[in-house]
Design a protein around this motif. Structure first.
Motif, PDB file in Angstrom:
ATOM      1  N   PHE A 207     -20.218  -9.860  54.833  1.00 27.89           N
ATOM      2  CA  PHE A 207     -19.496  -8.444  54.641  1.00 27.89           C
ATOM      3  C   PHE A 207     -20.089  -7.780  53.425  1.00 27.89           C
ATOM      4  CE2 PHE A 207     -16.296  -9.966  57.308  1.00 27.89           C
ATOM      5  CZ  PHE A 207     -15.527  -8.958  57.979  1.00 27.89           C
ATOM      6  N   LEU A 208     -20.550  -8.511  52.436  1.00 21.63           N
ATOM      7  CA  LEU A 208     -21.155  -7.712  51.218  1.00 21.63           C
ATOM      8  C   LEU A 208     -22.738  -7.612  51.487  1.00 21.63           C
ATOM      9  CD1 LEU A 208     -19.724 -10.061  48.455  1.00 21.63           C
ATOM     10  CD2 LEU A 208     -18.815  -7.700  49.099  1.00 21.63           C
ATOM     11  N   GLN A 209     -23.314  -7.610  52.559  1.00 25.25           N
ATOM     12  CA  GLN A 209     -24.662  -7.324  53.037  1.00 25.25           C
ATOM     13  C   GLN A 209     -24.852  -6.257  54.114  1.00 25.25           C
ATOM     14  OE1 GLN A 209     -26.296 -11.385  53.090  1.00 25.25           O
ATOM     15  NE2 GLN A 209     -27.217 -10.992  50.975  1.00 25.25           N
ATOM     16  N   ASP A 210     -23.679  -5.558  54.261  1.00 27.45           N
ATOM     17  CA  ASP A 210     -23.799  -4.703  55.129  1.00 27.45           C
ATOM     18  C   ASP A 210     -23.914  -5.046  56.726  1.00 27.45           C
ATOM     19  OD1 ASP A 210     -23.544  -2.544  53.321  1.00 27.45           O
ATOM     20  OD2 ASP A 210     -25.835  -2.411  53.069  1.00 27.45           O
ATOM     21  N   GLY A 211     -23.329  -6.254  56.846  1.00 25.63           N
ATOM     22  CA  GLY A 211     -23.314  -7.024  58.280  1.00 25.63           C
ATOM     23  C   GLY A 211     -24.378  -7.394  58.737  1.00 25.63           C
ATOM     24  N   LYS A 212     -25.522  -7.593  57.694  1.00 20.15           N
ATOM     25  CA  LYS A 212     -26.604  -8.588  58.020  1.00 20.15           C
ATOM     26  C   LYS A 212     -26.582 -10.120  57.966  1.00 20.15           C
ATOM     27  CE  LYS A 212     -29.621  -5.131  55.684  1.00 20.15           C
ATOM     28  NZ  LYS A 212     -30.592  -4.949  54.678  1.00 20.15           N
ATOM     29  N   PRO A 213     -26.900 -10.701  58.763  1.00 23.63           N
ATOM     30  CA  PRO A 213     -27.827 -10.437  59.997  1.00 23.63           C
ATOM     31  C   PRO A 213     -27.396 -10.507  61.286  1.00 23.63           C
ATOM     32  CG  PRO A 213     -27.779 -12.916  59.613  1.00 23.63           C
ATOM     33  CD  PRO A 213     -26.701 -12.474  58.554  1.00 23.63           C
ATOM     34  N   LEU A 214     -26.001 -10.182  61.399  1.00 18.97           N
ATOM     35  CA  LEU A 214     -25.207 -10.115  62.504  1.00 18.97           C
ATOM     36  C   LEU A 214     -25.081  -8.834  63.299  1.00 18.97           C
ATOM     37  CD1 LEU A 214     -22.333 -12.740  61.749  1.00 18.97           C
ATOM     38  CD2 LEU A 214     -24.759 -13.061  62.684  1.00 18.97           C
ATOM     39  N   LEU A 215     -25.130  -7.753  62.600  1.00 21.98           N
ATOM     40  CA  LEU A 215     -24.597  -6.411  63.204  1.00 21.98           C
ATOM     41  C   LEU A 215     -25.660  -5.355  62.735  1.00 21.98           C
ATOM     42  CD1 LEU A 215     -20.646  -6.287  62.840  1.00 21.98           C
ATOM     43  CD2 LEU A 215     -22.057  -6.832  65.101  1.00 21.98           C
ATOM     44  N   LYS A 216     -25.852  -4.432  63.643  1.00 24.19           N
ATOM     45  CA  LYS A 216     -26.632  -3.168  63.161  1.00 24.19           C
ATOM     46  C   LYS A 216     -25.824  -2.445  61.965  1.00 24.19           C
ATOM     47  CE  LYS A 216     -28.610  -2.154  67.415  1.00 24.19           C
ATOM     48  NZ  LYS A 216     -28.771  -1.272  68.592  1.00 24.19           N
TER      49      LYS A 216
END
Length: 891
Positions: free
Chosen positions: A286-295
C-alpha cells in the motif's frame, strides 16, 4: 529509519498497549508498523516496529512474529479486492460488468416492500443491475451474510454452494442506492475471481498476491488449524478468545472460551490467516503505490473515494501531483462508520488531520484487527487483538502509534499544505493534542456517585417525529458492582479523565472493549447541575439531551444504595403476551440470537454482543403455524434486514435472519436435565458417598455453637419453597430429607429487614429456596456437574461455600396479593447465562424485579453473587466456620 523510534516513543507505545491489555483483560495484542523512506528515489519501506504483547495471566500459547498465524477476518477482503483489480489490469473483466456475465444463474429476489416505510414498486429482476463494482463498493443491495457459508451455519458450504443459495435471498435495497456492508457480496466477488482465472480462489491469491509479496506463511486455505505444536518452528494458528457480557469477572482470563477455528464458506471475505511478519509486506504494498501487484492508476483508483453507482478515476492520473487526498465532501458517506468516512473500491477512506487513511477492520470469532495506511504520509500500522470484538481497542492502538510517529513524516510538500493551505505547525499541534488526549486516557478513573446522579438516565435525540433508529437514544446506568456504563447498540463502561489543566473541563469517555476512548460528555468548569435550564444545555456526544424526569423516577437508573423511595419510582408495564412468547434464545453454530424486551419493544441481540431494535411488520397464521415479521433498523449491523419468527401453537420453532435459521432453545429447567449436569444415578451415588466422605473442616466448638436459626420463625409473610427437599433442582434428586431453612442469626436479622422493606413498600415478599447447606451436600453438587461448572455455578467443597457457613441465601420474590412467585429473567438453579446478574435479556419487568430484590438485600448487608441472580452472601468481618451439621441435628 529506525532512529525515528526514540526510547521515549517505544516506552510510550509499550505503556499504551500494556495498559489496554491489563485494563481490558486482552490475552494478546500483535502490532506491526511499516514506514516509507521518501528521502530516496527508491522509496523503500522499512519495518519500524513489530511486537507481540501478552497478558501476564495468558492461559494459551504465546504467539510468535513469524510462525503464528492470526485470523485477520475482514482484512481478508482487501486481498479479494486486489485480485479483482488484477483481473481488471489484465483486461479479463471490467468493474462495470454485471455479475450475471460471470454467474448467469445469479438471481436474488427483489426487495420485500416491507423493508421500506412506504410501499414501493420495483422494476423486475433488479439483480441484473448489480455490477462487480457494486459488490466491492458494498452497494449491491445483497444481504450482509450469505445464507450458506456464514458464521452461523452448523455445516459450512463450499463457495459454489454459497453462490447458488444466494438465489434464495432477497435484496435488502435497490442496487446503487445505498451503502450496505455485505460479506455475501465479497464472497460472490471471490467466486468471480475463480470463474475468470480458471483456478480456485485460494490458489489464485497465493500465486498472484502472496508469493509475489513474499507472504510465504500466509494462506486462504484451511491449513494449520491448530493452536498448539510440539515444534516451535512449525506454523500454527493463534488462539482466539471469546467473551460475553455476562462474564462479570472482567479481569480473569479463565472466563474466556477458546474460539473455534471454523473455516467459513465465505472465506474470500474473512478467511486469510497470516503472520505479523507477512502482513508487514502487505502494508508495504500500500505504501509503494500498489507495486508489484497493480498498475499505478488502478491502485490510485482503489484508494479514490467512490460514488454508489459506478467507478470513477481521478482525472489526469499520470500527472496528478496528489493522488491520495481525503475529500470530506465525497459522496456516499457511510452512515454506519465512526466519524467521517467513505469508501474507495472496498477500502474505507478516513481522515487524519488532513491526511487520507485507507483502512479496513476485521472481526471474527476470537480476533479483532485493524489495518491502516496513510499513503501520502508513508506510514502503515496493523494491530490484532486475540479477543472477540475488541476492534475499538485495536483501532485506538493503531491511531496512537500513528500519532506518536506522524510528526516525523509531515512535510511542507504534502497536499494539506499545498492544496488546503494548512500550515505544517497547525497539523503538528492537532496531532500532538490528540496524542496527549490518548495519553490522558491511561489516567481515567471510575465515575463518582456525585457525578452519576447528574448524568444517569435516558438521553435522546430531540426530534418532532418518532424515529426507528438504533442511535436515537443512549442510556447511562449503574451496575450492582458499581460500574457506570452507557447502553445503545453495545454496553460500554464509562470513566472520567483528570480535570483538564488548561480549561478545567471534565471529560467522560468510554473505557471498554467495544468502545474505547470515545468522548461522551464534556462538563465545563464550575458547571452548575442544580440549574435546570443550564443542565438542559449539556449534550451527550454533543447531540443527546437528558430526560431528567425519567432518570429520577425509573428504577433502571437508580443507584443500588441507598434504598429508593416508592413515591419516586414507577413500575414498568408487562409485555403483551403475543410478543412475550418470542422472548428467548435462538441458537446457531458458536452463536445465538437473543430476543429481549425494552421500553415495550422487542430487541434483537446478535453475535453475542450487539443489540438492535426491531419494528413489527406483519403476522400471519395458517392453522397451528404462525409467522411474524420484524424489521431491523437502518443503522443496525444487519440494516433493514427482516427477522422472521416461525411458531407452532404459540411456541417459537426458529427465527430466520434473511434466510439464516436460528433454532429456538427453551431455557426452562422444568422436568429436564440441564447441560453440564450428570445423570440422576450419578447424582444419587454421589449423595450416598457424601455421608461417608471425610469432612475437612471438623470443629467441635463450631458444630455445637453453630448460631443457626430457623427462618420459619422470623415472619409469617416469609414464604418457603425448599427446592433441595424436592426433585425440582438441577440434580433432579432430593438432597434434603427435611424442607427446612436455617441461617446465621445475624444474617437472619438482615434478611428480615430486607423482607419488611419489600412488604411495606412494594407489596411483595421474599420466598426462600435455600439457605444453610451442610457441607456434604456441596460435595454432592460438585460431583454432580462437569468440572467447568465447579467454582462457577457450584461451589468448591475444598474451600466450603458461604451456604455451608450459614451466610448465604437463595431467594426470589412473590406477590403478596396473589401469592404467586414473581417471574424473573431465568429459573432458580438454572446453569445458564440467564442466571448471571449482568444478563440483560428477558423483559423489562423481569429485570426490574431482579433489581428491586438486589437493592433490598444490598442495603441490608448482603453481597450479590455474580453468576446467580437469586444468590446473596452476608458480609462479615470474620469468616464464618464451615459446617456439616444435618438439619435434624440443629436445635
Amino acid at each position: 529509519m529506525t532512529e525515528i523510534l526514540s526510547k521515549e516513543i517505544i516506552r510510550d507505545i509499550n505503556q499504551f498497549i500494556e495498559f489496554q491489555i491489563k485494563d481490558k483483560s486482552i490475552p494478546c495484542i500483535s502490532v506491526s508498523v511499516v514506514a516509507r523512506d521518501d528521502s530516496s528515489n527508491k522509496k523503500e519501506c522499512h519495518n519500524l516496529f513489530k511486537k507481540i504483547f501478552h497478558h501476564q495471566d495468558i492461559k494459551t500459547p504465546i504467539p510468535t512474529l513469524d510462525k503464528t498465524l492470526f485470523r485477520v477476518a475482514s482484512v481478508s477482503k482487501l486481498f479479494t479486492y486486489v485480485a479483482i483489480l488484477q483481473l481488471v489490469d489484465k483486461g479479463l473483466l471490467l468493474l462495470e460488468d454485471p455479475v450475471t456475465k460471470y454467474i448467469p444463474d445469479f438471481q436474488p429476489k427483489n426487495p420485500q416492500s416491507t423493508t421500506y416505510s412506504i410501499e414501493k414498486e420495483f422494476e423486475p429482476d433488479l439483480y441484473k443491475k448489480i455490477t462487480i463494482f457494486n459488490l466491492i463498493r458494498h452497494t449491491s443491495g445483497l444481504i450482509r451474510e450469505p445464507i450458506e457459508g456464514n458464521y452461523f451455519n452448523e455445516i459450512q458450504s463450499d463457495l459454489i454452494t454459497l453462490v447458488k443459495t444466494m438465489n434464495q435471498s432477497s435484496l435488502v435495497s435497490e442496487p446503487w442506492t445505498e451503502h450496505k456492508y455485505s460479506n455475501a457480496a465479497v464472497a460472490v466477488a471471490g467466486y468471480i475471481v475463480e470463474v475468470v482465472s480458471g483456478e480456485p480462489f485460494a490458489d489464485y491469491v497465493e500465486k498472484n498476491i502472496l508469493i509475489p509479496l513474499g507472504m510465504l506463511n500466509s494462506t486462504f486455505k484451511n491449513e494449520y488449524a491448530y493452536t498448539e505444536v510440539k515444534d516451535e518452528n512449525q506454523l500454527r494458528t493463534a488462539t482466539g478468545h471469546m467473551w460475553r457480557y455476562w462474564d462479570e469477572t472482567r479481569t480473569n482470563l479463565s472466563v474466556y472460551k477458546e474460539a473455534p477455528l471454523t473455516y467459513f464458506g465465505m472465506f474470500p471475505a474473512a478467511g486469510l490467516a497470516t503472520t505479523v511478519d507477512d502482513i508487514s509486506k502487505f502494508l508495504q504494498f500500500f505504501l509503494q503505490d500498489g507495486k508489484p501487484l497493480l498498475k499505478y492508476d488502478t491502485f490510485v483508483q482503489f484508494l479514490t473515494q467512490q460514488p454508489l453507482k459506478s467507478p470513477i478515476k481521478p482525472e489526469n492520473i499520470d500527472t496528478l501531483e496528489f493522488p491520495y487526498v481525503y475529500n470530506e465532501n465525497a459522496v456516499a458517506q457511510s452512515p454506519t462508520s465512526i466519524g467521517k468516512s467513505s469508501y474507495g473500491l472496498g477500502v474505507e477512506i478516513c481522515d487524519f488531520f488532513g491526511y487520507q487513511i485507507a483502512r479496513h477492520g476485521g472481526a471474527v470469532n476470537g480476533f479483532a484487527t485493524d489495518f491502516r495506511v496513510l499513503p501520502e504520509l508513508g506510514l502503515g500500522v496493523f494491530t490484532c487483538s486475540t479477543l472477540d470484538v475488541c476492534n475499538a481497542v485495536s483501532q485506538q492502538i493503531s491511531e496512537y502509534i500513528t500519532c506518536q510517529l506522524a510528526n516525523n513524516f509531515v512535510e511542507e510538500t504534502h497536499s494539506l499544505v499545498k492544496l488546503n493551505k494548512v500550515e505544517v505547525s497547525t497539523t503538528l499541534k492537532l496531532i500532538e493534542k490528540r496524542k496527549q488526549f490518548l495519553n490522558s486516557t491511561l489516567l481515567a478513573t471510575d465515575i463518582p456517585d456525585s457525578l452519576y446522579d447528574n448524568i444517569s438516565g435516558y438521553w435522546y435525540l430531540p426530534s418532532e417525529e418518532e424515529t426507528f433508529n438504533d442511535n436515537d437514544s443512549i442510556q447511562i446506568m449503574k451496575s450492582y458492582n458499581g460500574t457506570v456504563y452507557s447502553k445503545d447498540v453495545v454496553l460500554s463502561k464509562l470513566a472520567i479523565l483528570p480535570v483538564d489543566e488548561k480549561t478545567g473541563d471534565q471529560i467522560i469517555i468510554t473505557a471498554d472493549r467495544m468502545s474505547c476512548n470515545q468522548v461522551m460528555l464534556t462538563i465545563p468548569k464550575d458547571f452548575n447541575f442544580n440549574n435546570k435550564e443550564e443542565s438542559k444545555k449539556l449534550m451527550l456526544k454533543e447531540k443527546y439531551t437528558r430526560d431528567s424526569e425519567e432518570a429520577e423516577h425509573s428504577l433502571i437508573y437508580c443507584k443500588y444504595k441507598p434504598l429508593p423511595l416508592k413515591s419516586q419510582i414507577t413500575i414498568p408495564p408487562p409485555l403483551t403476551e403475543e410478543f412475550k412468547d418470542l422472548v428467548g434464545f435462538y441458537l446457531a453454530r458458536d452463536h445465538m440470537a437473543m430476543i429481549f424486551e425494552e421500553n415495550g419493544h422487542l430487541n434483537f441481540n446478535i453475535e453475542w454482543l450487539f443489540n438492535y431494535k426491531m419494528k413489527f411488520l406483519s403476522a400471519t397464521q395458517n392453522g397451528q403455524i404462525s409467522i411474524v415479521h420484524f424489521l431491523l433498523s437502518p443503522t443496525a449491523m444487519y440494516n433493514n434486514e427482516i427477522v422472521t419468527f416461525h411458531m407452532k401453537n404459540g411456541v417459537p420453532l426458529f427465527l430466520s435472519l434473511s434466510g439464516i435459521k436460528f433454532q429456538f432453545q427453551s431455557m426452562s429447567t422444568a422436568g429436564k436435565q440441564q447441560p453440564g449436569v450428570y445423570p440422576k444415578d450419578v447424582c444419587s451415588k454421589a449423595l450416598t458417598q457424601s455421608f461417608n466422605t471425610p469432612f475437612p473442616f471438623e470443629d467441635e466448638n463450631a458444630r455445637i455453637n453453630h448460631n443457626l436459626v430457623d427462618l420459619s420463625t422470623l415472619s409469617p409473610s416469609l414464604k418457603f419453597d425448599i427446592k433441595y427437599a424436592t426433585t425440582d433442582n438441577f440434580t433432579g434428586i432430593q438432597l434434603y430429607k427435611q424442607a427446612k431453612a436455617f441461617l446465621n442469626k445475624d444474617a437472619a436479622k438482615c434478611l428480615l429487614s430486607a423482607h419488611n422493606w419489600l412488604v411495606g413498600n412494594w407489596n411483595v415478599g421474599i420466598i426462600v429456596f435455600d439457605s444453610y447447606r451442610p457441607w456434604n451436600i456441596t460435595w454432592t453438587m460438585a460431583e454432580s456437574v462437569i468440572p467447568e461448572f465447579r467454582g462457577l455455578y457450584v461451589a468448591s467443597p475444598t474451600t466450603g461455600s458461604i451456604h455451608n457457613r450459614g451466610g448465604a441465601l437463595d431467594i426470589s420474590l412473590y406477590d403478596l396479593s396473589s401469592g404467586q412467585v414473581i417471574e424473573m429473567v431465568g429459573d432458580f438453579d438454572e446453569l445458564s447465562i440467564r442466571s448471571h446478574r449482568s444478563y440483560f435479556g428477558g423483559t423489562e419487568l423481569q429485570r426490574w424485579y431482579r433489581k428491586l430484590l438486589t437493592i433490598a438485600l444490598m442495603n441490608n448487608n448482603f453481597k450479590p453473587y455474580e453468576q446467580e441472580w437469586w444468590h446473596f452472601d452476608i458480609i462479615v468481618e470474620k469468616p464464618l466456620p464451615v459446617l456439616n451439621v444435618q438439619f435434624d441435628q440443629i436445635n
